[in-house]
Design a protein around this motif. Structure first.
Motif, PDB file in Angstrom:
ATOM      1  N   GLY A 278       0.846  -1.188   0.000  1.00 25.43           N
ATOM      2  CA  GLY A 278       0.000   0.000   0.000  1.00 25.43           C
ATOM      3  C   GLY A 278       0.880   1.237   0.000  1.00 25.43           C
ATOM      4  N   HIS A 279       1.856   1.257  -0.900  1.00 25.30           N
ATOM      5  CA  HIS A 279       2.967   2.212  -0.860  1.00 25.30           C
ATOM      6  C   HIS A 279       2.754   3.365  -1.833  1.00 25.30           C
TER       7      HIS A 279
ATOM      8  N   ALA B  85       6.547   8.275   3.263  1.00 28.47           N
ATOM      9  CA  ALA B  85       5.742   8.893   4.317  1.00 28.47           C
ATOM     10  C   ALA B  85       4.293   8.415   4.312  1.00 28.47           C
ATOM     11  N   ASN B  86       3.909   7.636   3.289  1.00 26.29           N
ATOM     12  CA  ASN B  86       2.526   7.172   3.149  1.00 26.29           C
ATOM     13  C   ASN B  86       2.534   5.736   2.661  1.00 26.29           C
ATOM     14  N   CYS B  87       2.438   4.798   3.601  1.00 27.96           N
ATOM     15  CA  CYS B  87       2.500   3.386   3.247  1.00 27.96           C
ATOM     16  C   CYS B  87       2.073   2.542   4.438  1.00 27.96           C
ATOM     17  N   THR B  88       1.995   1.260   4.196  1.00 32.75           N
ATOM     18  CA  THR B  88       1.763   0.290   5.264  1.00 32.75           C
ATOM     19  C   THR B  88       2.959  -0.640   5.243  1.00 32.75           C
TER      20      THR B  88
ATOM     21  N   SER C  99       1.049   7.750   7.576  1.00 29.11           N
ATOM     22  CA  SER C  99       0.246   8.752   6.875  1.00 29.11           C
ATOM     23  C   SER C  99       0.889  10.109   7.103  1.00 29.11           C
ATOM     24  N   SER C 100       1.328  10.728   6.031  1.00 29.63           N
ATOM     25  CA  SER C 100       2.024  12.021   6.095  1.00 29.63           C
ATOM     26  C   SER C 100       3.181  11.982   7.087  1.00 29.63           C
TER      27      SER C 100
END
Length: 138
Positions: free
Chosen positions: A39-40, A44-47, A65-66
């Protein structure tokens, strides 16, 4: 997918909703295991799933998230040296399940944060000098 360089792999995109992937990995040295990003969008925003994190004692799924990291779930887990492990991540909507060598390690849901109203007031009692703060989380 076979991870050979370093301890990180990146799979998937933030707009993917139902998918699974497997990776074979062998820990060769160090006190930590592996990190699988999914989920990349960017760093700064991924799992991510950290397998054998924190001195090789835990499995953790994080959401970024951010640039702010939240731990979605945490379990005890260690990775052995020179043993090929099969890591699997299954994402179904917002549900995430992880497996190590076919055994379920963790199951969680990446919920969208809901901001609830918070009511507050503050006053000073002049006679005593006490500050009184009232907070209600609706």
């Amino acid at each position: 997918m076979k991870m050979q360089l370093g301890r990180k792999a990146v799979v998937g995109d933030t707009n993917w909703t139902n998918y699974s992937f497997r990776a074979k990995a062998t820990k060769k040295k160090g006190i930590r295991g592996f990190i699988l990003y999914f989920g990349h969008l960017d760093e700064a925003n991924c799992t991510m799933w950290e397998v054998g994190s924190f001195t090789n004692t835990e499995s953790m799924i994080h959401a970024m998230s951010s640039g702010t990291r939240s731990c979605l779930t945490q379990n005890l887990l260690s990775i052995e040296l020179d043993v090929e492990d099969e890591l699997e991540v299954r994402v179904e909507g917002r549900k995430i399940r992880t497996f190590l060598d076919g055994e379920l390690v963790s199951e969680t849901e990446h919920l969208v944060p809901v901001i609830e109203p918070l009511y507050y007031s503050a006053s000073v009692e002049e006679a005593s000098g006490d500050v009184i703060v009232k907070v209600v989380n609706a």
